[in-house]
Design an enzyme around this catalytic site. Structure first.
Site: not given
Length: 285
Positions: A18, A99, A117, A142, A168
């Protein structure tokens, strides 16, 4: 998909990731043209460090809690700590921003953000975080397939020539995840070569990462940079000893920023044997 970041929020890997993410945002917003940011594995956006999940692992104690106590003075770290303070002023003293929240905090009214998500509960929470922010589109899908659909980024009246993609993933597939990452990067660079791409990865034993680095060096990119923070010695297969960022098309002189920041993070967060590195896999001409 069983991974929940709530168990790990605010740990040493989050701090490193971050700090670097906000520094990337600042470097990119130094130019006036609008940006597009894509967070491929966004999580829920906000976490509570006093939740049962966070308290069960206590990982934040070795991450954000330790950094707040040490308060290193590099401007990029101060920027990150100011963002934490702003998040807690809005959401409570135990809040920790993920994030996508940090992207929303750092980017400008003219910029746009897509946050992906796959887990339904996490995606629902993410949507609630950004319910009143028109800059942010939340996609319950996805992240890798979203890269195919959303890059190059376009809105009805605007095309974005600059921006950032944060990859990530939870690494539930372990080393096989790197196959998906390399494939997604190669495809995305073919369609949006000017984008900046940041890939976070965990480190247990670094030698297992060498094939990933060799493949990353062959990507059709202007530059490929690796930055790592080790908070434990690099010899234990039983825990995450550190983490890294693979940065594709990093902003100009961003390596110098990392070389100044990482020693302070290592000193604040690391135990005996802590280390850091910043190396080019391919340096821009």
């Amino acid at each position: 998909m069983n991974y929940r970041h709530a168990f790990h929020a605010g740990n040493h890997a989050d701090v490193f990731k971050h700090v670097a993410l906000l520094a990337l945002c600042d470097a990119l917003t130094a130019k006036p043209a609008p940006l597009f940011a894509l967070d491929t594995h966004a999580g829920r956006g906000l976490y509570a460090l006093d939740s049962a999940s966070a308290l069960r692992t206590g990982e934040a104690e070795g991450g954000i809690a330790r950094l707040v106590a040490e308060a290193p003075r590099h401007p990029a770290i101060a920027r990150y700590l100011a963002a934490i303070k702003a998040c807690r002023a809005e959401h409570g003293t135990a809040a920790y921003p993920g994030s996508p929240w940090l992207l929303g905090h750092a980017l400008r009214p003219e910029d746009r953000i897509a946050a992906c998500e796959l887990h339904p509960e996490e995606a629902a929470q993410l949507k609630s975080v950004f319910a009143h922010d028109d800059r942010v589109a939340v996609h319950a899908r996805d992240g890798y397939t979203a890269m195919k659909a959303l890059l190059p980024p376009r809105l009805a009246t605007q095309r974005f020539n600059r921006g950032l993609v944060l990859i990530d993933p939870p690494y539930e597939a372990q080393l096989e995840e790197f196959d998906a990452i390399i494939g997604a990067l190669r495809d995305a660079l073919g369609r949006w070569p000017q984008g900046t791409y940041a890939v976070w990865y965990p480190i247990k034993r670094r030698r297992a990462l060498h094939p990933f680095f060799r493949r990353a060096a062959t990507l059709p990119a202007r530059s490929v940079l690796v930055a790592e923070l080790m908070v434990h010695p690099d010899d234990s297969p039983l825990r995450m000893n550190g983490s890294g960022l693979l940065l594709v098309n990093a902003p100009w002189q961003f390596d110098a920023t990392l070389r100044a920041v990482l020693p302070q993070l290592a000193a604040a967060l690391g135990e005996a044997g802590a280390a850091w590195r910043v190396d080019w896999l391919r340096e821009a001409d």
